[in-house]
Design a protein around this motif. Sequence first.
Motif, mmCIF file in Angstrom:
data_model
loop_
_atom_site.group_PDB
_atom_site.id
_atom_site.type_symbol
_atom_site.label_atom_id
_atom_site.label_comp_id
_atom_site.label_asym_id
_atom_site.label_seq_id
_atom_site.Cartn_x
_atom_site.Cartn_y
_atom_site.Cartn_z
ATOM 1 N N ASN A 126 3.708 7.043 -2.992
ATOM 2 C CA ASN A 126 3.895 8.347 -2.341
ATOM 3 C C ASN A 126 5.102 8.331 -1.400
ATOM 4 N N ARG A 127 6.179 7.694 -1.886
ATOM 5 C CA ARG A 127 7.470 7.615 -1.177
ATOM 6 C C ARG A 127 7.393 6.822 0.135
ATOM 7 N N LYS A 128 6.351 5.994 0.262
ATOM 8 C CA LYS A 128 6.236 5.134 1.438
ATOM 9 C C LYS A 128 6.265 3.673 1.004
ATOM 10 N N MET A 129 6.937 2.857 1.805
ATOM 11 C CA MET A 129 6.985 1.432 1.514
ATOM 12 C C MET A 129 5.611 0.795 1.718
ATOM 13 N N ILE A 130 5.233 -0.088 0.791
ATOM 14 C CA ILE A 130 3.946 -0.769 0.848
ATOM 15 C C ILE A 130 4.165 -2.231 1.198
ATOM 16 N N GLY A 173 -4.475 3.902 -5.334
ATOM 17 C CA GLY A 173 -3.063 4.090 -5.658
ATOM 18 C C GLY A 173 -2.186 2.997 -5.076
ATOM 19 N N ILE A 174 -2.496 2.594 -3.854
ATOM 20 C CA ILE A 174 -1.721 1.529 -3.204
ATOM 21 C C ILE A 174 -1.875 0.216 -3.959
ATOM 22 N N LEU A 175 -3.102 -0.132 -4.319
ATOM 23 C CA LEU A 175 -3.332 -1.395 -5.019
ATOM 24 C C LEU A 175 -2.698 -1.375 -6.405
ATOM 25 N N ASP A 176 -2.748 -0.235 -7.070
ATOM 26 C CA ASP A 176 -2.127 -0.117 -8.389
ATOM 27 C C ASP A 176 -0.613 -0.260 -8.283
ATOM 28 N N ALA A 177 -0.021 0.409 -7.295
ATOM 29 C CA ALA A 177 1.433 0.317 -7.100
ATOM 30 C C ALA A 177 1.840 -1.108 -6.749
ATOM 31 N N TRP A 178 1.035 -1.764 -5.931
ATOM 32 C CA TRP A 178 1.325 -3.144 -5.537
ATOM 33 C C TRP A 178 1.294 -4.074 -6.745
#
Length: 293
Positions: free
Chosen positions: A265-269, A248-253
């Motif tokens: 998930n409402r957290k800054m990456i 999920g993190i890599l996709d959001a990035w």
Amino acid sequence: MTDSRTTFRPRRSVLYMPSSNARALEKAKSIACDGIIFDLEDAVAPDAKPEARESACAAVSSGEYGRRELVIRINGIGTPWHDDDMAGACAAGPDAIAVPKVNSAEEVRQLVAAMEKAGAPERTTLWAMVETPVAMLHCEEIAEASPRLSVLVMGTNDLVKELYAEHVPGRQPLLAGLGLALLGARAAGKAILDGVYNDVKNVEGFLAECEQGRQMGFDGKTLIHPGQVEGANIAFRPSDAAVEDARGILDAWEQGKGTGVVTYNRKMIENLHVESAQRTLTMHDAIEALGQD
């Protein structure tokens, strides 16, 4: 500094096997551990060491242990068996040669020179066991001493003895040393394995120590009994939730490139989260490729 390994190699469970025990060596071929240490040191009586050396070298050369990482632990510098162990191990060409009680960068360089003189294959690396107060205070220097050194191995039983400490749940007497060794290994970009758990019948205690080691940052754990393998394999692999989060993190990035702010998930990456997520997926993929769990 960069890691000396070219690709990630799972080392969740690395099992010591006494090389003087033919039955144990045969059984090891079917144990689902990531690595095997064919032991010529503590587990072998003095009069059995020459025969054990031959057995360990034959096992490594047999090609019968599948994809497991194969390591020969030789006797330490200054012992009567060290030179013959080193020559035999180098000729056999295991994945690595483990040496007990390495206390300095100079000793690492001495061992690497001996490996090269004995014609060890380039792929055979050095594993340095760190198990004394002196070693704890010099772990960064030890880890950085040679590109050929790939792994530090905690010798927690000897460290407890040297500290005049006690084996207690939570390992409070060892935490300073464990932390120093981890810092040294990571500063040098090397892998590091946690020490053994002695009470093979205490499953709850063993699993708690695996969890502690994973939380601290160890790559895996050295083991003394086949019954400990499954617990270590589970403890040191990324959980399903961690893998899902990493994806999920890599996709959001990827989707948020150019926006200035990326959230998941409402957290800054940030870059550090991306690097951690990539490492989690690299670990997951490497373990899945083993096809055993």
